[in-house]
Design an enzyme around this catalytic site. Structure first.
Site, PDB file in Angstrom:
ATOM      1  N   GLU A 115       0.792  -1.056  -0.051  1.00  0.00           N
ATOM      2  CA  GLU A 115      -0.024  -0.002  -0.013  1.00  0.00           C
ATOM      3  C   GLU A 115       0.939   1.088   0.111  1.00  0.00           C
ATOM      4  OE1 GLU A 115      -2.498  -0.092   3.430  1.00  0.00           O
ATOM      5  OE2 GLU A 115      -3.069  -2.315   3.062  1.00  0.00           O
ATOM      6  N   LYS A 117       2.020   4.625   1.701  1.00  0.00           N
ATOM      7  CA  LYS A 117       2.347   4.879   2.971  1.00  0.00           C
ATOM      8  C   LYS A 117       2.068   6.404   3.084  1.00  0.00           C
ATOM      9  CE  LYS A 117       5.119   4.825   7.280  1.00  0.00           C
ATOM     10  NZ  LYS A 117       4.786   6.060   7.657  1.00  0.00           N
ATOM     11  N   TYR A 227      -8.047   8.458   4.483  1.00  0.00           N
ATOM     12  CA  TYR A 227      -7.970   7.067   3.619  1.00  0.00           C
ATOM     13  C   TYR A 227      -7.709   5.903   4.472  1.00  0.00           C
ATOM     14  CZ  TYR A 227      -7.083  10.084  -0.399  1.00  0.00           C
ATOM     15  OH  TYR A 227      -7.485  11.024  -1.431  1.00  0.00           O
ATOM     16  N   CYS A 412      32.915  37.445  19.354  1.00  0.00           N
ATOM     17  CA  CYS A 412      31.439  37.190  19.084  1.00  0.00           C
ATOM     18  C   CYS A 412      30.797  38.073  18.246  1.00  0.00           C
ATOM     19  CB  CYS A 412      30.589  37.288  20.654  1.00  0.00           C
ATOM     20  SG  CYS A 412      28.979  37.365  20.428  1.00  0.00           S
TER      21      CYS A 412
HETATM   22  S1  IVH Z   1      -0.805  -0.029   8.577  1.00  0.00           S
HETATM   23  C1  IVH Z   1       0.226  -1.857  12.998  1.00  0.00           C
HETATM   24  N1  IVH Z   1      -0.770   1.173   6.341  1.00  0.00           N
HETATM   25  O1  IVH Z   1       2.455   4.834   9.121  1.00  0.00           O
HETATM   26  C2  IVH Z   1       0.161  -0.698  12.449  1.00  0.00           C
HETATM   27  N2  IVH Z   1      -0.023   2.515   8.251  1.00  0.00           N
HETATM   28  O2  IVH Z   1       4.703   4.424  10.576  1.00  0.00           O
HETATM   29  C3  IVH Z   1      -0.444  -0.809  11.130  1.00  0.00           C
HETATM   30  N3  IVH Z   1       0.582   4.758   7.746  1.00  0.00           N
HETATM   31  O3  IVH Z   1       1.097   5.304  12.368  1.00  0.00           O
HETATM   32  C4  IVH Z   1      -0.296   0.503  10.156  1.00  0.00           C
HETATM   33  N4  IVH Z   1      -0.181   4.647   5.546  1.00  0.00           N
HETATM   34  O4  IVH Z   1      -0.401   6.234  10.318  1.00  0.00           O
HETATM   35  C5  IVH Z   1      -0.539   1.226   7.430  1.00  0.00           C
HETATM   36  N5  IVH Z   1      -1.088   2.140   4.281  1.00  0.00           N
HETATM   37  C6  IVH Z   1      -0.712   2.196   5.325  1.00  0.00           C
HETATM   38  C7  IVH Z   1      -0.471   3.523   6.091  1.00  0.00           C
HETATM   39  C8  IVH Z   1       0.069   3.512   7.522  1.00  0.00           C
HETATM   40  C9  IVH Z   1       0.428   5.578   6.518  1.00  0.00           C
HETATM   41  C10 IVH Z   1       1.071   5.282   8.968  1.00  0.00           C
HETATM   42  C11 IVH Z   1       0.104   5.132  10.179  1.00  0.00           C
HETATM   43  C12 IVH Z   1       1.079   4.624  11.222  1.00  0.00           C
HETATM   44  C13 IVH Z   1       2.551   4.940  10.846  1.00  0.00           C
HETATM   45  C14 IVH Z   1       3.639   4.012  11.080  1.00  0.00           C
END
Ligand code: IVH
Length: 679
Positions: A115, A117, A227, A412
């Protein structure tokens, strides 16, 4: 169908259509209908609502948010903690991540869900019987802030779930990210700039700033989008067996998910997808800072479980930091409150990952040597995520013949006093201390601050005017300001009343505590806690003033370096002059409680929840006065937890670890017993 049911169905259809067009307009920046058609839909809905007010739907867009601004956000404990993700930065790390998974799931076929990020803010949404009841920020992962009012203004977020296959979950908790799509961000900044208002550095800051608003009308005016990327709870179970299936299922309820999404059958394929997205990154409608790689099968996820605060079944594959080339126009030396000289490179302004960078700290002279950076050089500047921009490297091949080498100045740049750099230290300092104007303004700011002398009303504007009038050569002059009433009255916008208020608060500040006074002096390395420890250990200012390094080092929190800084401070003649003038002006304090009378000496305490008779700060001070250290988190070393109303996860943790817990009444009784609160 009854007539009511028919009307409701019509209303719901209109609401969904309007939401769809809102999304296209505000989030995707691709309107799908003419404005006039949109208005017609809106009016049809309004007309229905006027005719059947009792059927008006809770999520109707015809009702303006209009809620009252909150005075603060409430804290909410997450039923399922919001964890973070581990990171990988290159192919080797990624393959190692896959190997760790394969070792735990031998001979199993592993599919990866890949996915985007999102670079925004994680939130959690609660739906009860299909109605959005709560939105909470991630906070520290255990507890977050209730931002329901703001979340409800996000246009692409369903406030009401329509049944999928005839079913609406009783409870659904969806996790995802709030973002400001790039187009909305540009529009917002352009509009703000045109009005002469503040613009945001990047979409992430804009989204964060919008969600933090206590007045939901502000969030409503910002083009935010949500999202979804996961389900934290679903009752009854959603029946999906894969991550990708769960996301599709969420989409059927109207949740937006990332505009790119892949299922890969090998880790090599994941690497290819990652490289492809790096290429396409700039074409995406939202900012991303990497990809998230998740094991697709939910049963396999469960088997893999978690490693402390991160799932073993997922990782973030971060993009390389963004970098840009520019030239160094100049290198200035800035003088901080403690006299530290910091070199700052003034750059030809350059956009780095969407942020314009024109200044970048070079930290110290050692860093200048390490980089071998000269005025006129071409440098690459990089920024990763929230991190402050840095000079990555100098490109000597572009060095002009007239590039200028930079040396530590001998004097200074602010006051002309000699610059010193003790053996073995990385930082150079101005020796002007309280005489240096750069240090003076910061010294005064610190001296009057709440935890120091707490002189209310002596804000920056006053200080600047007073320095300008030459009425504040050092902090002791504060206590002589009343002798210059006429001059004070001449300062623009300072009437009789504000001058009197200032003089009164200066007078009131004379009664203080030894700890606050020590802290107020702004000795290097002596923060609030160290100041309190010094006060408890030495009991009088005279004893502290004459203490040597060995004696100082016996104080908890004081190491070799701080001890030397304290000795240096009390050896500098001009500091002693100022100190004497302060005491002569009438600053005084009660003797601190002797350590022998500190029954909680060295114990670690935690205060949590809301106390009805005092703030947490006050409770903390009372405990500290008895020698306790007050910590923000509960561990097995915690001696006791003071739990007020609505104590959340810290109370749970204390109970789990068997740490003693007392309530407010017991705490007050304890404070009375030790003479901290009068009977
Ligand atoms: S899954 C157990 N999916 O990244 C945690 N997180 O660095 C599962 N984030 O705090 C998180 N896009 O806010 C997931 N496609 C995505 C994401 C995502 C951004 C963020 C999320 C998390 C942070 C961790």
């Amino acid at each position: 169908m009854t007539q009511d049911a028919t009307v409701i169905a019509q209303m719901r259809q209109l609401i969904q259509l309007i939401a769809k067009h809102n999304h296209a307009y505000y989030v995707m920046d691709q309107p799908t209908i003419e404005d006039s058609e949109y208005d017609q839909l809106f009016h049809q809905l309004k007309a229905l609502e006027e005719q059947y007010p009792h059927l008006q739907q809770p999520d109707t867009p015809t009702v303006k948010v209009g809620g009252q601004a909150l005075s603060k956000f409430l804290t909410v404990t997450h039923a399922v903690p919001m964890l973070s993700l581990g990171n990988v930065f290159n192919q080797d790390d990624l393959f190692a991540f896959a190997r760790r998974i394969e070792e735990r799931l031998p001979n199993q076929k592993i599919e990866y869900d890949v996915e985007l990020k999102f670079d925004g803010l994680a939130i959690s949404l609660w739906y009860e019987h299909g109605v959005l009841v709560r939105g909470v920020t991630r906070g520290d992962g255990e507890t977050g802030e209730d931002i329901t009012q703001n979340v409800k203004t996000i246009r692409n977020l369903p406030k009401f779930l329509s049944p999928v296959n005839g079913v609406i979950p009783e409870l659904l908790e969806v996790r995802g990210e709030v973002l400001m799509p790039k187009s909305g961000f540009e529009r917002l900044n352009a509009a703000n700039a045109a009005k002469g208002e503040k613009t945001f550095a990047n979409p992430r800051n804009a989204a964060a700033g919008s969600l933090r608003q206590l007045d939901p009308n502000i969030a409503a005016s910002r083009p935010l989008a949500f999202y979804a990327y996961g389900i934290a709870q679903c009752v009854p179970h959603h029946g999906q067996t894969t991550m990708s299936g769960s996301l599709e299922w969420l989409q059927q309820f109207g949740f937006a998910v990332g505009e790119r999404h892949f299922i890969c059958s090998s880790i090599q394929e994941v690497q290819k997808v990652y490289e492809q997205i790096i290429e396409e990154r700039s074409k995406l409608s939202v900012e991303i800072d990497g990809m998230v790689i998740k094991v697709n099968d939910l049963k396999q996820q469960q088997k893999l479980g978690f490693l402390s605060r991160e799932p073993r079944w997922a990782t973030a594959y971060k993009f390389p930091a963004v970098a840009a080339l520019t030239t160094v126009e100049n290198i200035d030396w800035q003088v901080g409150r403690t006299g530290t000289l910091t070199p700052v490179a003034r750059l030809n302004p350059v956009a780095v990952g969407g942020v314009t960078v024109s200044n970048v700290t070079l930290h110290n002279i050692g860093e200048i040597h390490r980089l071998d950076v000269r005025i006129g050089d071409t440098v690459s500047v990089y920024r990763s995520g929230d991190v402050i921009p840095k000079v990555e490297k100098v490109w000597p091949e572009f060095r002009p013949a007239n590039a200028v080498e930079v040396h530590l100045p001998e004097n200074c740049p602010v006051c002309g006093s000699p610059v010193v750099m003790p053996e073995g230290e990385a930082l150079a300092r101005c020796s002007g201390e309280l005489y240096c104007a750069a240090q003076r303004i910061e010294t005064i700011r610190h001296f009057v601050s709440r935890k120091a002398m707490d002189i209310e009303g002596l804000g920056d504007r006053w200080v600047e005017s007073l320095l300008h009038l030459n009425l504040l050569k050092d902090v002791s002059d504060i206590y002589h300001l009343h002798e210059h009433r006429e001059q004070l009255l001449q300062i623009e916008k300072m009437g009789e009343k504000s001058v009197q208020n200032l003089i009164d608060s200066i007078e009131n500040s004379k009664k203080t505590t030894l700890a606050a006074f020590i802290y107020a002096l702004g000795i290097r390395g002596v923060g609030e806690t160290t100041a309190r420890m010094l006060a408890n250990t030495f009991q009088t200012l005279d004893a502290l003033r004459s203490a040597d390094v060995d004696a100082l080092k016996k104080t908890p929190d004081v190491g070799d370096i701080t001890a030397e800084w304290i000795v240096d401070f009390f050896q500098a003649p001009h500091n002693l002059e100022v100190l004497d003038r302060l005491l002569a002006a009438g600053i005084h304090w009660d003797a601190p409680i002797a350590p022998t009378r500190q029954p909680l000496n060295g114990e670690s305490w935690v205060v949590t929840g809301t106390l009805s008779s005092m703030g947490r700060d006050e409770a903390t001070q009372l405990l500290q006065a008895l020698g306790a250290r007050v910590s923000g988190s509960v561990s097995s070393k915690t001696k006791c937890v003071v739990a007020g109303e609505k104590a959340g996860s810290k109370l749970d943790k204390a109970e789990k670890l068997g740490v003693p817990v007392i309530n407010e009444a017991q705490f007050i009784a304890l404070m009375k017993e030790h003479g901290q609160i009068e009977e």
